[in-house]
Design an enzyme around this catalytic site. Sequence first.
Site, PDB file in Angstrom:
ATOM      1  N   HIS A 134       1.311  -1.480   0.063  1.00  0.00           N
ATOM      2  CA  HIS A 134       0.258   0.400  -0.059  1.00  0.00           C
ATOM      3  C   HIS A 134       0.799   1.189   0.101  1.00  0.00           C
ATOM      4  O   HIS A 134       0.354   2.283  -1.140  1.00  0.00           O
ATOM      5  CB  HIS A 134      -0.885  -0.573   1.295  1.00  0.00           C
ATOM      6  N   GLU A 135       1.860   1.288   0.443  1.00  0.00           N
ATOM      7  CA  GLU A 135       2.745   2.368   0.813  1.00  0.00           C
ATOM      8  C   GLU A 135       3.279   2.620   0.003  1.00  0.00           C
ATOM      9  O   GLU A 135       4.100   3.913  -0.900  1.00  0.00           O
ATOM     10  CB  GLU A 135       3.286   2.724   2.015  1.00  0.00           C
ATOM     11  N   HIS A 138       1.626   3.646  -3.407  1.00  0.00           N
ATOM     12  CA  HIS A 138       1.371   6.192  -2.652  1.00  0.00           C
ATOM     13  C   HIS A 138       2.662   6.148  -3.510  1.00  0.00           C
ATOM     14  O   HIS A 138       2.339   7.710  -3.736  1.00  0.00           O
ATOM     15  CB  HIS A 138       1.586   5.966  -1.184  1.00  0.00           C
ATOM     16  N   GLU A 186      -6.365   6.508  -1.781  1.00  0.00           N
ATOM     17  CA  GLU A 186      -6.407   4.913  -1.354  1.00  0.00           C
ATOM     18  C   GLU A 186      -6.891   3.834  -1.526  1.00  0.00           C
ATOM     19  O   GLU A 186      -6.541   3.004  -1.264  1.00  0.00           O
ATOM     20  CB  GLU A 186      -6.681   5.839  -0.080  1.00  0.00           C
TER      21      GLU A 186
END
Length: 269
Positions: A134-135, A138, A186
Amino acid sequence: MRKTSLQLLFLFAVVSAIISGCNKDEPLVILPLEQDVQLGAQVHEEILNMQDSLPILSEQQYPQVYQYLRNIMSNIVASEDILYEEEFGYDKIYIIKNDNELNAFATPGGYVYVYTGLLKYLDSEDHLAGVLGHEIAHADRRHTVRAIQRDLGVQLLLDVALGQNQGAVVQVVRALGDLQYSRSNEEEADTYSVRYLSNPQSPYECDGAAGFFEKLQNEGSGGGTPEFLSTHPNPGNRIEAIQAEAATQGCDTAPCTTCSYEQFKIMLP
């Protein structure tokens, strides 16, 4: 020459943003990709100077801990869905010694920071891989630099690029702790976490990120909102969306059978 080129780029991007009518939630990224790399390096240097508030665990003291995390990163970025592996490298992961925060964040350029509180809270390597995926998303989808630009303004980013404002990098570091991503960012980061973990080299359950959110949901926040949810707002159907993406991808949702996460946690201070 470099200063003039960046200033012209800035003006061109602003005009383009006005013409395209890009909205506040998803602004056009002003600076070129190489500035993500430069900004990430500058932010990291500033973090190293903030050991009182952001103490980085020494790799010299904990080489096995760092190697373990780099192996996870390597498994994740083997995905064909990674856009900037060559530019960002994705071997720059750092541990912040703070057992009271369930948090992780990424900077432009692919630097990833994870708190010991989160590492100790998680139950499996699959769940950690899901959070790291997930990071990485980003950074790789340039959500982070877009959010910084939105919150701090394009002029500050230009000042950082030109080296004209000594306090600009400090402002960026402080902003990272409270950076709010848009709902669409997100959702995209969750989606790509699944896709990254579905690559053939990955030994992880591809919906690993859902396991972390399930634990938060089942245990509650313990009287307060975990930092990760403060900076990564929960849209309410996050677990279901991650699991739905896994079903769409048809990827393996069985837990890793060769991972040794409990042994890893024992090595943490």
